[in-house]
Each structure stands twice: as structure tokens, then as C-alpha cells.
Design a protein around this motif. Structure first.
Motif, mmCIF file in Angstrom:
data_model
loop_
_atom_site.group_PDB
_atom_site.id
_atom_site.type_symbol
_atom_site.label_atom_id
_atom_site.label_comp_id
_atom_site.label_asym_id
_atom_site.label_seq_id
_atom_site.Cartn_x
_atom_site.Cartn_y
_atom_site.Cartn_z
ATOM 1 N N TYR A 151 2.528 -3.851 4.149
ATOM 2 C CA TYR A 151 1.566 -4.295 5.160
ATOM 3 C C TYR A 151 1.615 -3.402 6.392
ATOM 4 O O TYR A 151 0.573 -3.025 6.950
ATOM 5 N N GLY A 152 2.817 -3.056 6.821
ATOM 6 C CA GLY A 152 2.976 -2.124 7.929
ATOM 7 C C GLY A 152 2.395 -2.619 9.238
ATOM 8 O O GLY A 152 2.570 -3.778 9.619
ATOM 9 N N HIS A 153 1.629 -1.752 9.895
ATOM 10 C CA HIS A 153 1.110 -2.041 11.233
ATOM 11 C C HIS A 153 -0.349 -2.498 11.209
ATOM 12 O O HIS A 153 -1.025 -2.420 12.240
ATOM 13 N N LEU A 154 -0.843 -2.941 10.076
ATOM 14 C CA LEU A 154 -2.216 -3.436 10.013
ATOM 15 C C LEU A 154 -2.400 -4.621 10.955
ATOM 16 O O LEU A 154 -1.500 -5.455 11.105
ATOM 17 N N ASP A 155 -3.565 -4.681 11.559
ATOM 18 C CA ASP A 155 -3.870 -5.767 12.486
ATOM 19 C C ASP A 155 -4.845 -6.738 11.809
ATOM 20 O O ASP A 155 -6.057 -6.516 11.812
ATOM 21 N N SER A 156 -4.305 -7.759 11.185
ATOM 22 C CA SER A 156 -5.137 -8.746 10.501
ATOM 23 C C SER A 156 -4.433 -10.097 10.520
ATOM 24 O O SER A 156 -3.206 -10.170 10.470
ATOM 25 N N ASP A 157 -5.217 -11.156 10.597
ATOM 26 C CA ASP A 157 -4.653 -12.503 10.530
ATOM 27 C C ASP A 157 -4.302 -12.886 9.096
ATOM 28 O O ASP A 157 -3.480 -13.777 8.874
ATOM 29 N N TYR A 158 -4.953 -12.236 8.126
ATOM 30 C CA TYR A 158 -4.808 -12.622 6.721
ATOM 31 C C TYR A 158 -3.554 -12.005 6.109
ATOM 32 O O TYR A 158 -3.225 -10.837 6.377
ATOM 33 N N LEU A 205 10.112 -12.132 -0.569
ATOM 34 C CA LEU A 205 8.952 -11.328 -0.980
ATOM 35 C C LEU A 205 8.002 -11.097 0.190
ATOM 36 O O LEU A 205 7.480 -9.996 0.382
ATOM 37 N N TYR A 206 7.782 -12.130 0.981
ATOM 38 C CA TYR A 206 6.891 -11.994 2.140
ATOM 39 C C TYR A 206 7.441 -10.966 3.128
ATOM 40 O O TYR A 206 6.702 -10.095 3.623
ATOM 41 N N LEU A 207 8.737 -11.031 3.418
ATOM 42 C CA LEU A 207 9.348 -10.103 4.368
ATOM 43 C C LEU A 207 9.322 -8.665 3.831
ATOM 44 O O LEU A 207 9.066 -7.713 4.577
ATOM 45 N N LEU A 208 9.575 -8.507 2.524
ATOM 46 C CA LEU A 208 9.486 -7.177 1.918
ATOM 47 C C LEU A 208 8.067 -6.631 1.987
ATOM 48 O O LEU A 208 7.852 -5.441 2.274
ATOM 49 N N TYR A 209 7.112 -7.485 1.718
ATOM 50 C CA TYR A 209 5.702 -7.110 1.767
ATOM 51 C C TYR A 209 5.319 -6.632 3.170
ATOM 52 O O TYR A 209 4.683 -5.586 3.341
#
Length: 338
Positions: free
Chosen positions: A233-240, A224-228
Motif C-alpha cells: 500500500y505504501g504512501h497511497l492516500d485513500s480511505d479504502y 496480513l493487514y500490517l504487511l499489506y
């Protein structure tokens, strides 16, 4: 309410957690509402007035008196929390040199453990000054969903992000604050592991309680994490890990309010009510029913002490009791009573 704001600023500067500050503000709002209704001035209150505040909190309505043994508008723990906030408020102002009434000052100088019993004796109609303990509120066992209900909650999510969020709570036992404070660096997909890191400095106000430790996670959670990451999520730049994708500030970490709205929408889909913490209870209950040792459960859910785990999850319902008896060789059919 400048006196309350001054106290809250002090607690903020002392680095009180966001949840603590929110609770203090909520309880002091009730306290100043009580003062306004009773036409009382906070500096000149008496211990009897403080006891009246406790009784006021328990009333379902202003013109209703709660009789002993009758259900009250708020639980004993809520009333006790409000009293604690008020005592902390007064202690702060007393130490700041604010002039308070003599009887109130004398009362505040009592050992802290004597407050609640004294007030309860007055507020409940007992003898003046009787020192006893507030009636203990019966401990309610944690609420847990059955496996089918948990599956329905997860399957009801149309977004991978939301499915991952509920799955981490229901299949890994994360608190909602731990999930909202989760960073990408905490996940190790190649090893099937998750590092639990207590944090109080999250940008979204999330609080990750508990001890630090590394726990295994199911392959389904890794997928699920890898699919997400790939599809949403794409190319967003966030630590969260959990961020806004379809509403609010894009890429900002999700807040508790967003999870609350998501839970309400899910409830309408599945047809039953639940809370994020119910999912954590479900995870632990399933572990206990599969006879996972208590010390292992304690580490998996990051309790600081095994005593905490035993205290919360030692409950057994009728189904659990039957299974325990059957495992011990107790025969229900063909018994003497039959």
C-alpha cells in the motif's frame, strides 16, 4: 428503450442501490427483447402476454417449450425477479399517466400478491385465471469449501492484498461488498477488531449489507493487514483498504469485476471452482461445526436477525448428521443392527 431509461432514472433519483438498478436494467432488457421477438407493443399488452413472458424466460431456446416438471433455462426466483421488475416498470408509467390497455390497467390494480399465481396458472397451462402460487424452488444449502480448500485459495495468492481479501471473507465471514467498501478507520489492529459498517455510497459501487457491529478478527488477519500496508500500500492516500495497485487507476478502490478476475485466476491455480460468497459460507459452516451458538454466529456475520442465520445455515449434511448422533451417544459399531 426510452420507457425503460425513464423508469431507471426515476429509481436512481429515489436512491435505489446500484445492485437493484443493475438487476432492473438486466430484467427490462430481457422484457424488451421478448416484445421485439413477439412483435408486441408494451402499452397494449394483456395479462396473458405477461404470462407468456414468464414462459419465455424459462425456455432453453426460442423453439423449445418447457413441459411441467422439466428443468428450465432460469430458476423460479430469477423469473419472479424479472416479473417484479416488469410490474414496477408498469406501475411507474401508469402513475405517470401513460395510457395502457384496459385489461392491463385492471390487472395492475390487483393486490400485488395476486400477480404471480395468476400468471403462473396461465404460463404453465393451468386453468385461466387460477390463483395459486408459483412452484417453490427447492432451497439449496449454502456451498462451503473444506478447510484444506480454503487454505489452498488463500495460499494461491502471490500478493498480500489478495491474500488479505480472501482471508477476510473466509476467516472473518465478510461479504465481498463489505470487503470492497472497507475503510482503514474500520480496522483496529491494536485491539484485533473490525467494525462492520453498512454503506451504500461507496465509490466503487460496493454494497455493504447487514447490521452495524464490531467483531473480533484473528491475529493472522491483523498481520496480513500490517504487511499489506508496509509492503504494497505504501504512501497511497485513500480511505479504502482494497485499492488498485497493479492495474487500472492507481489508488482507486477495487471493483467487483477485479475480484471476479482474481477468482477466475485462482480457480485455475487450485483446480476447483468457488465464489466469494462460498468463502463466507465456509466461515459460518466451520463455526457451526465447532458448535458456536447461532446467536453468536449471527452477530459475527452481521445478520439483521438471528432468524436469517437460522434459515440459511440450519442445513446439515451427512457428515454433520453423523457427528451430531455421535455427540448424542449414538453407537455406530456394535449396534443391534450389526
Amino acid at each position: 428503450m426510452e420507457p425503460a431509461e425513464e423508469f431507471l432514472r426515476y429509481r436512481f433519483n429515489r436512491e435505489a442501490s446500484p445492485n437493484t438498478l443493475r438487476a432492473y436494467a438486466h430484467d427490462l432488457k430481457h422484457f424488451f427483447t421478448f416484445l421485439d421477438e413477439q412483435r408486441l407493443e408494451w402499452r397494449t399488452l394483456t395479462p396473458a402476454d405477461l404470462a407468456t413472458f414468464a414462459a419465455w424466460l424459462r425456455r432453453p431456446a426460442p423453439n423449445v417449450v418447457v413441459l411441467p416438471g422439466a428443468p428450465s433455462a432460469r430458476t423460479q426466483s430469477t423469473v419472479a425477479r424479472a416479473q417484479t421488475a416488469v410490474f414496477a416498470f408498469y406501475d411507474f408509467h401508469r402513475l405517470q399517466g401513460v395510457e395502457l390497455g384496459d385489461r392491463l390497467t385492471t390487472f395492475l390494480l390487483r393486490p400485488p400478491g395476486n400477480y404471480k399465481g395468476f400468471l403462473h396458472g396461465i404460463a404453465s397451462g393451468g386453468s385461466h385465471g387460477r390463483v395459486g402460487r408459483m412452484a417453490a424452488e427447492p432451497r439449496r444449502p449454502p456451498r462451503a469449501l473444506d478447510p484444506l480448500q480454503l487454505a489452498q485459495v488463500i495460499a494461491a495468492q502471490t500478493r498480500v492484498r489478495n491474500r488479505l481479501l480472501f482471508a477476510l471473507m473466509g476467516l472473518a465471514g465478510l461479504r465481498v461488498g463489505q470487503a470492497l467498501g472497507l475503510r482503514h478507520e474500520d480496522l483496529r489492529p491494536w485491539a484485533g477488531e473490525l467494525e462492520l459498517v453498512p454503506r451504500d455510497d461507496n465509490a466503487n459501487g460496493a454494497r455493504g449489507k447487514g447490521s452495524r457491529g464490531t467483531v473480533p478478527i484473528l491475529p493472522e488477519l491483523v498481520r496480513l493487514y500490517l504487511l499489506y500496508m508496509e509492503h504494497e500500500y505504501g504512501h497511497l492516500d485513500s480511505d479504502y483498504v482494497f485499492v488498485n495497485l497493479w492495474g487500472g487507476e492507481l489508488g482507486a478502490p477495487m471493483r467487483y469485476s477485479a475480484v471476479d478476475k482474481l477468482v477466475r485466476r485462482t480457480e485455475r491455480k487450485v483446480g476447483f471452482e468457488f465464489t466469494p460468497h462460498d468463502l463466507r459460507h465456509t466461515f459460518v459452516t466451520m463455526l457451526r461445526r465447532h458448535r458456536v451458538p447461532l446467536e453468536v454466529v449471527s452477530k459475527l456475520v452481521a445478520h439483521r436477525s438471528i432468524t436469517t442465520t437460522a434459515d440459511i445455515y440450519s442445513h446439515l449434511d451427512a457428515v454433520d448428521l453423523r457427528h451430531e448422533l455421535e455427540a448424542a451417544g449414538w453407537a455406530w459399531e456394535g449396534s443391534v443392527a450389526a
